[in-house]
Design a protein around this motif. Structure first.
Motif, mmCIF file in Angstrom:
data_model
loop_
_atom_site.group_PDB
_atom_site.id
_atom_site.type_symbol
_atom_site.label_atom_id
_atom_site.label_comp_id
_atom_site.label_asym_id
_atom_site.label_seq_id
_atom_site.Cartn_x
_atom_site.Cartn_y
_atom_site.Cartn_z
ATOM 1 N N ARG A 168 0.923 -1.148 0.088
ATOM 2 C CA ARG A 168 0.083 0.162 -0.055
ATOM 3 C C ARG A 168 1.051 1.079 -0.080
ATOM 4 N NH1 ARG A 168 -4.764 -0.957 -2.030
ATOM 5 N NH2 ARG A 168 -5.765 -2.850 -1.059
ATOM 6 N N PHE A 169 0.563 2.318 -0.898
ATOM 7 C CA PHE A 169 1.384 3.382 -1.100
ATOM 8 C C PHE A 169 0.789 4.590 -0.206
ATOM 9 C CE2 PHE A 169 2.165 1.096 -4.861
ATOM 10 C CZ PHE A 169 3.625 0.989 -4.967
ATOM 11 N N SER A 170 1.929 5.404 0.297
ATOM 12 C CA SER A 170 1.520 6.608 1.034
ATOM 13 C C SER A 170 1.913 7.827 0.278
ATOM 14 C CB SER A 170 1.911 6.571 2.404
ATOM 15 O OG SER A 170 1.117 5.656 3.227
ATOM 16 N N LEU A 171 1.501 8.570 -0.307
ATOM 17 C CA LEU A 171 2.143 9.774 -1.201
ATOM 18 C C LEU A 171 2.781 10.676 -0.181
ATOM 19 C CD1 LEU A 171 -1.203 10.876 -2.885
ATOM 20 C CD2 LEU A 171 0.826 9.737 -3.960
ATOM 21 N N LEU A 172 4.209 11.401 -0.981
ATOM 22 C CA LEU A 172 4.872 11.924 -0.175
ATOM 23 C C LEU A 172 4.903 13.543 -0.430
ATOM 24 C CD1 LEU A 172 7.855 9.668 -0.349
ATOM 25 C CD2 LEU A 172 6.382 10.074 1.694
ATOM 26 N N GLY A 173 5.244 14.532 0.347
ATOM 27 C CA GLY A 173 5.548 15.955 0.058
ATOM 28 C C GLY A 173 4.447 16.432 -0.895
ATOM 29 N N ASP A 174 4.636 17.081 -1.910
ATOM 30 C CA ASP A 174 3.909 17.817 -2.889
ATOM 31 C C ASP A 174 3.014 16.982 -3.503
ATOM 32 O OD1 ASP A 174 4.935 20.343 -2.080
ATOM 33 O OD2 ASP A 174 6.312 20.418 -3.733
ATOM 34 N N TYR A 175 3.424 15.612 -3.560
ATOM 35 C CA TYR A 175 2.531 14.797 -4.247
ATOM 36 C C TYR A 175 1.238 14.210 -3.626
ATOM 37 C CZ TYR A 175 6.756 14.679 -6.939
ATOM 38 O OH TYR A 175 7.776 15.036 -7.967
ATOM 39 N N ASP A 176 1.448 14.529 -2.183
ATOM 40 C CA ASP A 176 0.385 14.231 -1.399
ATOM 41 C C ASP A 176 -0.822 15.167 -1.640
ATOM 42 O OD1 ASP A 176 -1.609 13.218 0.371
ATOM 43 O OD2 ASP A 176 -0.256 13.699 2.231
ATOM 44 N N CYS A 177 -1.594 14.924 -2.775
ATOM 45 C CA CYS A 177 -2.432 16.060 -3.191
ATOM 46 C C CYS A 177 -3.796 15.176 -3.875
ATOM 47 C CB CYS A 177 -1.968 16.972 -4.295
ATOM 48 S SG CYS A 177 -1.481 16.179 -5.686
ATOM 49 N N PRO A 178 -4.847 15.950 -4.016
ATOM 50 C CA PRO A 178 -6.202 15.164 -4.674
ATOM 51 C C PRO A 178 -5.974 14.479 -6.051
ATOM 52 C CG PRO A 178 -6.769 17.467 -3.621
ATOM 53 C CD PRO A 178 -5.120 17.176 -3.456
ATOM 54 N N ALA A 179 -5.084 15.217 -6.619
ATOM 55 C CA ALA A 179 -4.848 14.461 -8.132
ATOM 56 C C ALA A 179 -4.293 13.206 -8.198
ATOM 57 C CB ALA A 179 -3.925 15.559 -8.911
ATOM 58 N N LEU A 180 -3.451 12.949 -7.104
ATOM 59 C CA LEU A 180 -2.934 11.650 -6.819
ATOM 60 C C LEU A 180 -3.360 10.779 -5.810
ATOM 61 C CD1 LEU A 180 0.797 12.667 -7.386
ATOM 62 C CD2 LEU A 180 -0.369 11.087 -8.927
ATOM 63 N N GLU A 181 -4.421 11.147 -5.045
ATOM 64 C CA GLU A 181 -4.624 10.457 -3.894
ATOM 65 C C GLU A 181 -5.393 8.980 -4.055
ATOM 66 O OE1 GLU A 181 -9.452 12.256 -3.778
ATOM 67 O OE2 GLU A 181 -7.801 12.734 -2.054
ATOM 68 N N GLY A 182 -5.753 8.740 -5.586
ATOM 69 C CA GLY A 182 -6.251 7.563 -5.962
ATOM 70 C C GLY A 182 -4.866 6.362 -5.682
#
Length: 385
Positions: A99-113
């Motif tokens: 399971r992945f957890s987004l980091l830094g600027d990438y933790d945003c709605p566009a990538l939450e899926g």
């Protein structure tokens, strides 16, 4: 040498995860849990199609249909001492269940899926996430994020310079004659792969950004961290090729002129051939109302093309002084090639006037379709077209 480029918005170009390890948990794959704390992972990037498995080759064929041709061309560049620079940006960490957890600027709605991936995650979703991640990296927003024009994908402003990567590889021709480059010392997780464009005399090679996960899953059962040189995680690049462009100047010298004639018109046919393909075809005219010199410039002819200019109409009562109606030259990116014609009045009184010409414009659509569009033009006295 830099030519005129017809830029493509890479954000709307599909991308995909080359090693889809995130389509479900390790247990779903029948594999043991991931050693999520490892920092010794590695990737070998290649421009050798034969090193890729059948699935990766099929994906590349879909995303970059001419990739084998481009691999060969890029290989020739590397053999001449060039290189391809690859940068990796870690956008998410991964746990033992994949399971992945987004980091830094990438933790945003566009990538939450990306944090809820499973075996139903589609290639299009991976493509959208890759587009969004690349948009965050460069600070470019646009139509590529979930298909919503103008949506801001992330927090960085300004396309360049890019931030420091989490890893980098330099693809060169090795002692084994293969075009490869490796990066090691990577942590587990999801990475955005960004490849710097490569410019040659005639072409600009761009590379579709994509996502790759570490570790990879071999044969659906064993996690491969890429730390073993004998069992590397091998990833192929996805190149696209664009023509670079140069201009053509047609110069005309009119040595003598009969003022009783209503102008002197000259018509030129332009044909450019590159790699046995007609890449440009047009007809232009130039009209004089007295002796002297004139010129016109034809823009955006593909670099490397052999262009032939033929004076198909030399004006009523005028002749080409050298007796040769054709000139040829090679177009170079960012430069203006020139051909010159000289005419003089030959004593005939055939009447003059304005020229009417057929004008053909070569066009190439985004899908690669080629066409010649026609229109009628009128050369005006005292002007050049």
């Amino acid at each position: 040498m830099t030519g005129k480029r017809k830029w493509i918005r890479w954000m709307i170009v599909p991308a995909f995860v080359l090693t889809l390890t995130a389509a479900g948990t390790g247990i779903a794959y029948g594999a043991a849990g991931i050693e999520a704390a490892r920092t010794d992972c590695g990737i070998r990037f290649t421009l050798e199609a034969g090193e890729l498995n059948a699935g990766d080759q099929a994906n590349l064929e879909h995303m970059s249909p001419d990739y084998r041709e481009y691999y060969r061309e890029l290989g020739d560049i590397l053999e001449s001492g060039g290189s391809v620079e690859v940068k990796l940006y870690r956008i998410a960490e991964v746990d033992e269940t994949c399971r992945f957890s987004l980091l830094g600027d990438y933790d945003c709605p566009a990538l939450e899926g990306l944090e809820q991936t499973d075996d139903k995650t589609t290639a299009m979703e991976w493509a959208q996430w890759a587009d969004a991640a690349a948009g965050i990296l460069t600070g470019v927003s646009g139509e590529g994020v979930n298909g919503n024009a103008g949506e801001e994908p992330g927090g960085r402003a300004g396309a360049y310079p890019l931030p420091e990567p989490d890893g980098a590889a330099r693809i060169v021709t090795g002692e084994n004659g293969k075009a490869q480059g490796a990066v090691s010392g990577l942590s587990t997780g999801m990475y955005l792969v960004w490849v710097e464009p490569v410019e040659t005399e005639d072409y600009l090679y761009r590379f579709i950004p994509f996502l790759v996960s570490l570790p990879s899953l071999d044969s659906g059962e064993v996690w491969n961290y890429g730390e073993d040189a004998e069992k590397p995680v091998i990833v192929g690049l996805k190149p696209e090729r664009e023509d670079l462009y140069g201009d053509l100047s047609i110069e005309k010298n009119l040595l003598s002129y009969n003022e009783t004639l209503a102008g002197a018109s000259f018509v030129f046919e332009i044909k450019a051939v590159k790699e046995d393909r007609l890449v440009y075809s047009d007809v232009v005219s130039m009209t004089f109302d007295g002796p002297g010199s004139g010129s016109l410039t034809v823009e955006d002819i593909p670099s490397g093309a052999l262009v032939t200019v033929t004076e198909i109409y030399s004006g009523a009562g005028y002749r080409e002084s050298t007796g040769t109606a054709s000139r040829s030259t090679v177009i170079e990116a960012g430069d203006t090639a020139a051909v010159s014609f000289t005419n003089e009045y030959d004593g005939r009184l055939n009447g003059g006037g304005t020229s009417i010409i057929n004008h053909f414009v070569y066009e190439k659509d985004e899908d690669g379709s080629e066409s010649l569009d026609w229109e009628k033009l009128y050369g005006e006295i005292g002007s050049a077209r």
